[in-house]
Every structure is written in structure tokens, then in C-alpha cells.
Design a protein around this motif. Structure first.
Motif, PDB file in Angstrom:
ATOM      1  N   UNK A 142     -16.951 -12.836   4.892  1.00  0.00           N
ATOM      2  CA  UNK A 142     -15.972 -13.026   3.816  1.00  0.00           C
ATOM      3  C   UNK A 142     -16.242 -11.946   2.776  1.00  0.00           C
ATOM      4  N   UNK A 143     -15.347 -10.983   2.695  1.00  0.00           N
ATOM      5  CA  UNK A 143     -15.557  -9.806   1.858  1.00  0.00           C
ATOM      6  C   UNK A 143     -14.540  -9.802   0.723  1.00  0.00           C
ATOM      7  N   UNK A 144     -15.036 -10.052  -0.487  1.00  0.00           N
ATOM      8  CA  UNK A 144     -14.132 -10.203  -1.632  1.00  0.00           C
ATOM      9  C   UNK A 144     -14.098  -8.946  -2.486  1.00  0.00           C
ATOM     10  N   UNK A 145     -12.946  -8.744  -3.069  1.00  0.00           N
ATOM     11  CA  UNK A 145     -12.785  -7.648  -4.033  1.00  0.00           C
ATOM     12  C   UNK A 145     -11.733  -8.080  -5.040  1.00  0.00           C
ATOM     13  N   UNK A 146     -11.651  -7.352  -6.140  1.00  0.00           N
ATOM     14  CA  UNK A 146     -10.597  -7.634  -7.103  1.00  0.00           C
ATOM     15  C   UNK A 146      -9.405  -6.723  -6.896  1.00  0.00           C
ATOM     16  N   UNK A 147      -8.362  -6.938  -7.702  1.00  0.00           N
ATOM     17  CA  UNK A 147      -7.198  -6.057  -7.586  1.00  0.00           C
ATOM     18  C   UNK A 147      -7.565  -4.641  -8.033  1.00  0.00           C
ATOM     19  N   UNK A 148      -8.569  -4.517  -8.908  1.00  0.00           N
ATOM     20  CA  UNK A 148      -9.014  -3.181  -9.310  1.00  0.00           C
ATOM     21  C   UNK A 148      -9.621  -2.436  -8.138  1.00  0.00           C
ATOM     22  N   UNK A 184      -2.132  -4.830 -13.290  1.00  0.00           N
ATOM     23  CA  UNK A 184      -1.716  -4.483 -11.931  1.00  0.00           C
ATOM     24  C   UNK A 184      -0.527  -3.531 -11.964  1.00  0.00           C
ATOM     25  N   UNK A 185       0.393  -3.782 -12.869  1.00  0.00           N
ATOM     26  CA  UNK A 185       1.606  -2.956 -12.934  1.00  0.00           C
ATOM     27  C   UNK A 185       1.269  -1.511 -13.285  1.00  0.00           C
ATOM     28  N   UNK A 186       0.237  -1.333 -14.087  1.00  0.00           N
ATOM     29  CA  UNK A 186      -0.126   0.024 -14.511  1.00  0.00           C
ATOM     30  C   UNK A 186      -1.092   0.716 -13.554  1.00  0.00           C
ATOM     31  N   UNK A 187      -1.662  -0.041 -12.607  1.00  0.00           N
ATOM     32  CA  UNK A 187      -2.655   0.572 -11.718  1.00  0.00           C
ATOM     33  C   UNK A 187      -2.175   0.731 -10.286  1.00  0.00           C
ATOM     34  N   UNK A 188      -1.227  -0.110  -9.880  1.00  0.00           N
ATOM     35  CA  UNK A 188      -0.953  -0.207  -8.450  1.00  0.00           C
ATOM     36  C   UNK A 188       0.514   0.025  -8.128  1.00  0.00           C
ATOM     37  N   UNK A 189       0.774   1.080  -7.372  1.00  0.00           N
ATOM     38  CA  UNK A 189       2.108   1.261  -6.821  1.00  0.00           C
ATOM     39  C   UNK A 189       2.247   0.287  -5.658  1.00  0.00           C
ATOM     40  N   UNK A 190       3.415  -0.143  -5.436  1.00  0.00           N
ATOM     41  CA  UNK A 190       3.608  -1.096  -4.332  1.00  0.00           C
ATOM     42  C   UNK A 190       3.561  -2.506  -4.860  1.00  0.00           C
ATOM     43  N   UNK A 192       2.361  -5.429  -3.647  1.00  0.00           N
ATOM     44  CA  UNK A 192       1.356  -6.460  -3.366  1.00  0.00           C
ATOM     45  C   UNK A 192       0.102  -5.843  -2.765  1.00  0.00           C
ATOM     46  N   UNK A 193      -0.892  -6.690  -2.573  1.00  0.00           N
ATOM     47  CA  UNK A 193      -2.135  -6.263  -1.923  1.00  0.00           C
ATOM     48  C   UNK A 193      -2.266  -6.844  -0.515  1.00  0.00           C
ATOM     49  N   UNK A 194      -1.660  -7.997  -0.308  1.00  0.00           N
ATOM     50  CA  UNK A 194      -1.818  -8.639   1.006  1.00  0.00           C
ATOM     51  C   UNK A 194      -1.141  -7.834   2.104  1.00  0.00           C
ATOM     52  N   UNK A 195      -0.136  -7.027   1.709  1.00  0.00           N
ATOM     53  CA  UNK A 195       0.595  -6.253   2.712  1.00  0.00           C
ATOM     54  C   UNK A 195      -0.020  -4.889   2.973  1.00  0.00           C
ATOM     55  N   UNK A 196      -1.108  -4.599   2.298  1.00  0.00           N
ATOM     56  CA  UNK A 196      -1.658  -3.249   2.426  1.00  0.00           C
ATOM     57  C   UNK A 196      -2.426  -3.018   3.716  1.00  0.00           C
ATOM     58  N   UNK A 197      -2.535  -4.023   4.558  1.00  0.00           N
ATOM     59  CA  UNK A 197      -3.138  -3.817   5.864  1.00  0.00           C
ATOM     60  C   UNK A 197      -2.110  -3.514   6.938  1.00  0.00           C
ATOM     61  N   UNK A 198      -0.839  -3.495   6.548  1.00  0.00           N
ATOM     62  CA  UNK A 198       0.228  -3.335   7.546  1.00  0.00           C
ATOM     63  C   UNK A 198       0.050  -2.105   8.418  1.00  0.00           C
ATOM     64  N   UNK A 199      -0.337  -1.007   7.802  1.00  0.00           N
ATOM     65  CA  UNK A 199      -0.498   0.238   8.550  1.00  0.00           C
ATOM     66  C   UNK A 199      -1.571   0.156   9.613  1.00  0.00           C
ATOM     67  N   UNK A 200      -2.428  -0.842   9.494  1.00  0.00           N
ATOM     68  CA  UNK A 200      -3.488  -1.012  10.486  1.00  0.00           C
ATOM     69  C   UNK A 200      -3.303  -2.306  11.287  1.00  0.00           C
ATOM     70  N   UNK A 201      -2.103  -2.876  11.176  1.00  0.00           N
ATOM     71  CA  UNK A 201      -1.791  -4.139  11.881  1.00  0.00           C
ATOM     72  C   UNK A 201      -2.705  -5.284  11.465  1.00  0.00           C
ATOM     73  N   UNK A 202      -3.066  -5.317  10.203  1.00  0.00           N
ATOM     74  CA  UNK A 202      -3.871  -6.427   9.703  1.00  0.00           C
ATOM     75  C   UNK A 202      -2.935  -7.428   9.030  1.00  0.00           C
ATOM     76  N   UNK A 203      -2.899  -8.659   9.543  1.00  0.00           N
ATOM     77  CA  UNK A 203      -2.041  -9.649   8.897  1.00  0.00           C
ATOM     78  C   UNK A 203      -2.556 -10.000   7.516  1.00  0.00           C
ATOM     79  N   UNK A 204      -1.637 -10.350   6.648  1.00  0.00           N
ATOM     80  CA  UNK A 204      -2.035 -10.726   5.295  1.00  0.00           C
ATOM     81  C   UNK A 204      -1.086 -11.745   4.724  1.00  0.00           C
TER      82      UNK A 204
END
Lengths: 328, 340
Positions: A142-148, A184-190, A192-204
Motif C-alpha cells: 500500500x503506497x500512499x502519496x499526496x496530491x502534491x 490542486x487547481x494551481x498545481x495540476x493540469x488534468x 484527476x489523479x485516479x485516471x493518471x494510470x490510464x497510459x499504463x493500463x492501470x485501473x483507478x
């Protein structure tokens, strides 16, 4: 709609979440008194995330996170005395006072830290998953991280390897919407974060991280997926921290109203308490007993953290190298 | 091919290249311990960018010889996590230049966590690969990291010269419960030495220098490829009537200070040779150590022969000028003997 949970499970979850809340409130007090120094990042507001995840883990599973780690440790069953004494820099702390708030570990509880470099825990957690697979111990990391941290490059290097090698790892993005003072709005384009595995076929999936049962059910899906050998999974936990980034942060980058709204509308503990009394029909007495017990446990932790001696000066030069089975 | 005689008479020793010795060292340790595995770019199907892992995939399979994507920061961190999780990773950097992408994981995660955890979280891992200048590969691919990594408590740093040392020290590094930086040299990979033990139980302790050539007039310290240049210089110096003692440091951290001090007590003069930059280099450290431990024995200031204080140039003539040459060592030795 979530399935109803048992009274026993609810009582345990309530206990674990409230323990974190009360522990952190005391830590803030001790910081104000000068007994805790340096960096100290409180978990208040995010309690349902770690407690919900922990509820479905097995003993061989491993946990790793960044520096907002007190909640993870308490949820993993680490002794509040040892955690608090580490915060005060005493020899009774989990790292003998040499680690501090951001650097605590417990081999016994499979808690692998407590890491101070934003995002660096993510490849390490992926490595723990590599070891689970190599040893075929059926464990999940279980590997946790923040939105940062979710914008660090090494996170994506890890997603790639985890998916490439089908490693049993669940990446938890605890999205409390602020990386220090940057929203989040000022740091992250896109979106969401759960969808950022899409390019590697990681479900989120995105989860209401303020609701214990929602966290638990999503974590079960993700952990089952990883344990079955299907590779990594990403859970974005929509959560919120009530305090500043660290003790020195007055959090002026957001309005008081924003914080109050979350506290009133979404507090993970208050709402769970209502769920316990109204839906699960748990008696006030039982809940009150937990609250009283926690008060005692936290006070004992505070007392221990004040009375445990500072590390012996000889500890300055220990634990630099492990000489156990070195070749001599 | 010439075989470099190391003057170590032992009937159990055999000749092979540094490349083969490193491969054999890894293979023996992998046979001995199922938790040892090798990962890195091109280590498996390509048999290693410099063919150091030749044949290992065939013997050990893809579970234990792992081709990684080009993702140094990520796989260095993954290796650290695997070490925390009970494995013994050997992480190959195609060259140590690329370890700069991963240096946060090496220092902050691998080296410091034992201390930060009060002794709970050992990290038995080897980071290995070619270090320093090769030939005409320019500024970003010619960097020596000995001083960088040796600066950090929690790491061991090893940099062998001969094939026998490469094998025996790599085996020690793999068995060591700490993170070990193992600095190889691309130009030495093809060199054959006659000093390789084939006893799978033979390992060298990390932290012991070797006097490769005894002498009485001046001490020359060197490591990795510079040992060869120092030995060449010593031969030339002998013809000039200067009897040089050449110490192969082998291990940079821990440094075998005692062997250097003893030598200086005998020769009263010291030349330090390294191919890296002068500022805060290994020679600077040795000079400071001699001031602390052998001040009364020095008859001349310690002389540092180093690479030029510039990014490595590409042009052949400039590259030659930027690297320590045998002639530089000879001049330095003459200078400290006041014979220039």
C-alpha cells in the motif's frame, strides 16, 4: 450504497479514527509547548482514509507513505507512546529519537515509513511490491502519496514498472487538495489523479475519502486486484486536511469558510458517529467508553513522550552502518 | 592481450578479464543466495551494455535478471524498496553518470534510513557500473563519483583495479548488509589480470587498501584505472632513482587510513592520484588526513594529481590534457622528492 458493517467493526473503526484525531490534537499542543520541534504534519481530517484501508489488509501486506504519517502508523497498530516519543525526540520513540515526525518505521507492523522527500516513497513502495512478488508471499504494497507528490516524475516511473511487471501495489493518492499552499487547481493540469494510470493500463477510481465504508470497499477492490496478480491499482481519495501543511503554516491560502464547510458537511468522524447511533443502533454508552479509553491512551502517550529520556549521546554514532553479517 | 601480473603468487588464482570476473562474482553470489537479483538497463537480453552480465539471463532467468526501462530514478528507488522488503538487489547503472538521476534515492533512502529508523531498516543493496572517464564521450559521460558518494555516511564506496579484486570485492558488496556503491571502469573491463580466485567462498573485506608496489622514497595512492598509471609511473621513477610505493586504495569509504599513514611514516612523501576534479576530492581528504595523522612525518606537502577542473572536453588533445597522465604522476613524485 454501502453494505452495513457490523457493530464490532464500526466500534473498531471509530476507535482508530478517533485515536488519530485525539493524538494529533495533543501533538499540536506539545508542539505549541515546544516539546515537539521541526516539521510536524498533522493528519486531522483524513482519518477515514488510513483506517478504511487498514481494515482490509492482511498481516503480510506492507505500508509506506510520505511525511504526513502519524495516522498511518496508528492505524497500522503502532504504539501511540512510541510515536509520540519519537515526536518529542526521546529514546522511547520508534526511531530512538533519531528520525522525528517524518521518519518512523516498524518492521513488526510492516510499516516502511515515514519518508521526507515528496514522492520518493513511491518507487520504494513499488520495490516492496517487487519483493512481495519475488518472494511469492501474497502480500500487497500500500503506497500512499499526496496530491502534491502526484506530480513528481518518479511516480510515473513507478506506475510504468508496476504495470509492466504486474506488481502487487495499490497506489493511494490522498488528495487533500493542497500541496503545501498550492491548490490542486494551481498545481495540476488534468481533471484527476485516479485516471493518471490510464497510459499504463492501470485501473483507478475516485473515492470519498471522508467516508470509512466507501474507502474500505474501494480498497478491497483494489487490494483484491493486486493480490490476484493483476497488477497495480490507483485510488484517489478525496479528502481534506483541517490544519495547515505543517505546524508553521497558518493556511492563509484558503478561506475559513471552506474549512468550516468541510468540517460540518463531511467530517469523517462526526458523520461516522451518527451512522453508528442512527443506522447501526450502537448505544451511546459503548461509544462513550471508546472516547474515554482514547483519552487515557493519548494522555499516557503524552506522559511517556515527556518522561522518556533523550537518547544517550553515544547514540549519535550508532545505526550508521549495519555490521551484522558484514564480511570482515 | 596482455595479462597484467599482479605479483600475487597463489596457485589457486587464474587469469581473466575484469568483465568476466565481475560476472562470475555476481553468478556465484546468485547461486549462493536466492534473494540476490540483478536489475538495470540492458542487463538481461542484451547481456549488458558492456557485456558484464553475459550469460546470466540464461542461467538465472528473467525473474532474477531484470531488464528495466530507462528510468534510473525509478528503478534505484524500486531497488531500495526491494532491499527493505528482504531482497538483495544489484542495481546496474549503465554508467554511474546516470546515477545522478537517482542520487536522491541512493542518499536519502538507501544511505540514511538505517539511522533514521533507529537501526531497524537495513538496506542491503549494491549500485554498480562503470564510473569516470571512458574515451571521448564528453562531459556528461565522463564523471567520477568517488568523492560524491564517499561524502555520505551510511554508504560504502568501493573502486577496484584488478580482476581479482573486482570479483572478491563485488562478492563482499553483495553480502554486505549496507548500501554499497561499486565503481567500475569501462576501460578496465577488457583488461586481463592473473589474480582471480575461483574459490566461491573467497571474498575480500571492504576497507583494506593494498600495497601493489613497495617502495621507500614516496607513497603514491590511487584507485581504479589510476592504479595502473601509478604503477607505470613507479617503474619510470625507479629508473630515475626514486623508489615509489604504490597503494591501491580499493575502498574509498571506509578508507584504509592506517595503511596510508604507515606508508607515509616510511616514505615521508605522498602523491594522491585520481581522475576526478580537485576541489573536495579524494586527494583533498587524504591530504587532510595526513595533516591530522602524519603531520610530523611529512617532508613535503601532499601533492594532488587530479583531473583538470573543467567539464570533460571531447577533443582528443583536450581530453588527454584533462586526465591525469603517467607523466603528471612522475612530475609530482619528483616534486615531492625535490628532484624536479
Amino acid at each position: 450504497m454501502s453494505k452495513l458493517i457490523s457493530q464490532d467493526e464500526a466500534l473498531k473503526a471509530y476507535h482508530d479514527m478517533l485515536l488519530i484525531r485525539r493524538f494529533e490534537e495533543r501533538a499540536a499542543q506539545l508542539y505549541g509547548m515546544g516539546l515537539i520541534a521541526g516539521f510536524c504534519h498533522l493528519y486531522i481530517g483524513q482519518e477515514a482514509v488510513v483506517v478504511g484501508i487498514q481494515s482490509i489488509l492482511q498481516p503480510q501486506d506492507t505500508i509506506i507513505t510520505a511525511y504526513r504519517d502519524h495516522g498511518h502508523m496508528l492505524a497500522a497498530g503502532m504504539d501511540p507512546k512510541g510515536v509520540m516519543a519519537e515526536l518529542t525526540g526521546r529514546s522511547g520513540g520508534y526511531s530512538k529519537g533519531k528520525g522525528g515526525s517524518m521518519h518512523m518505521f516498524s518492521r513488526e507492523k510492516n510499516f516502511f515509513g515515514g519518508h521526507g522527500i515528496v514522492g520518493a516513497q513511491v518507487p520504494i513502495g513499488t520495490g516492496l511490491a517487487f519483493a512481495h512478488k519475488y518472494k511469492a508471499d501474497k502480500g500487497v504494497s500500500i503506497t500512499s502519496m499526496g496530491d502534491g507528490a502526484a506530480n513528481q516524475g518518479q511516480v510515473y516511473e513507478s506506475y510504468n514498472m508496476a504495470s509492466l511487471w504486474k506488481l502487487p501495489v495499490v497506489f493511494i493518492v490522498e488528495n487533500n487538495h493542497y500541496g503545501m499552499g498550492t491548490s490542486q487547481e494551481r498545481s495540476s493540469a488534468g481533471p484527476n489523479y485516479y485516471g493518471r494510470g490510464q497510459g499504463w493500463n492501470i485501473p483507478g477510481e475516485k473515492v470519498d475519502g471522508m467516508v470509512y465504508t466507501a474507502v474500505k470497499e474501494a480498497a478491497a477492490r483494489a487490494v483484491d486486484h493486486a493480490r490476484a496478480g493483476k497488477g497495480p491499482y490507483i485510488l484517489e481519495m478525496d479528502t481534506y486536511r483541517y490544519r495547515g501543511h505543517s505546524m508553521s503554516d497558518p493556511a492563509k491560502y484558503r478561506s475559513k469558510e471552506e474549512v468550516e464547510t468541510v468540517k460540518v458537511d463531511r467530517d469523517p468522524i462526526d458523520h461516522f458517529r451518527i451512522y453508528m447511533t442512527k443506522t447501526l443502533k450502537i448505544s451511546e454508552d459503548k461509544i462513550k467508553k471508546i472516547e474515554d479509553d482514547i483519552k487515557v491512551v493519548v494522555l499516557e502517550a503524552v506522559e511517556f513522550s515527556k518522561t522518556s529520556p533523550e537518547p544517550d549521546p553515544s547514540e549519535l554514532y550508532t545505526d550508521i552502518l549495519n555490521e551484522g553479517n558484514a564480511v570482515t | 592481450m596482455t595479462v597484467e601480473k599482479t605479483a600475487l603468487p597463489n596457485p589457486g588464482l587464474t587469469s581473466m578479464t575484469v568483465r568476466e570476473a565481475l560476472r562470475d562474482g555476481m553468478a556465484e553470489e546468485m547461486r549462493r543466495d536466492s534473494t540476490v537479483f540483478l536489475m538495470g538497463e540492458e542487463v538481461a537480453e542484451y547481456n549488458g551494455a558492456y557485456k558484464v552480465s553475459q550469460g546470466l539471463l540464461d542461467e538465472f532467468g528473467s525473474k532474477r535478471i531484470v531488464d528495466t526501462p530507462i528510468t534510473e530514478h525509478g528503478f534505484a528507488g524500486l531497488g531500495v524498496g526491494a532491499a527493505f522488503g528482504g531482497l538483495r538487489p544489484i542495481v546496474e547503472f549503465m554508467t554511474f553518470n546516470f546515477s545522478m538521476q537517482a542520487i536522491d534515492q541512493i542518499i536519502n533512502s538507501a544511505a540514511k534510513t538505517l539511522y533514521m529508523s533507529g537501526g531497524q531498516m537495513g538496506c542491503p543493496i549494491v549500485f554498480r557500473g562503470p564510473n569516470g572517464a571512458a574515451s571521448r564521450v564528453g562531459a556528461q559521460h565522463s564523471h567520477c563519483y568517488a568523492s560524491w558518494y564517499a561524502h555520505c555516511p551510511g554508504l560504502k564506496v568501493v573502486s577496484p583495479y584488478s580482476a581479482g579484486d573486482a570479483k572478491a570485492l563485488l562478492k563482499a558488496a553483495i553480502r554486505d548488509p549496507n548500501p554499497v556503491i561499486f565503481l567500475e571502469n569501462e576501460l578496465l573491463y577488457g583488461h586481463t589480470f592473473d589474480d582471480v580466485s575461483q574459490d566461491p567462498d573467497y571474498v575480500l573485506p571492504i576497507g583494506q587498501a593494498l600495497i601493489r608496489r613497495p617502495g621507500k622514497d614516496v607513497t603514491i595512492t590511487a584507485f581504479s584505472i589510476m592504479v595502473g598509471k601509478a604503477l607505470e609511473a613507479a617503474e619510470a621513477l625507479a629508473e630515475l632513482g626514486i623508489d615509489a610505493e604504490v597503494i591501491d586504495l580499493r575502498s574509498i569509504r571506509p578508507l584504509d587510513t592506517e595503511t596510508i599513514v604507515r606508508s607515509v611514516m616510511k616514505t615521508n612523501r605522498l602523491v594522491s592520484v585520481e581522475e576526478s576534479w580537485p576541489f573536495a576530492g579524494i586527494g583533498s581528504e587524504i591530504a587532510a588526513l595526513m595533516m591530522e595523522h602524519a603531520f610530523d612525518y611529512l617532508d613535503a606537502p601532499v601533492f594532488r594529481v587530479t583531473g583538470a577542473d573543467v567539464p570533460m572536453p571531447y577533443a582528443a588533445n583536450l581530453e588527454h590534457l584533462a586526465l591525469p597522465q603517467v607523466a603528471d604522476i612522475i612530475e609530482a613524485a619528483k616534486a615531492v622528492c625535490y628532484k624536479s
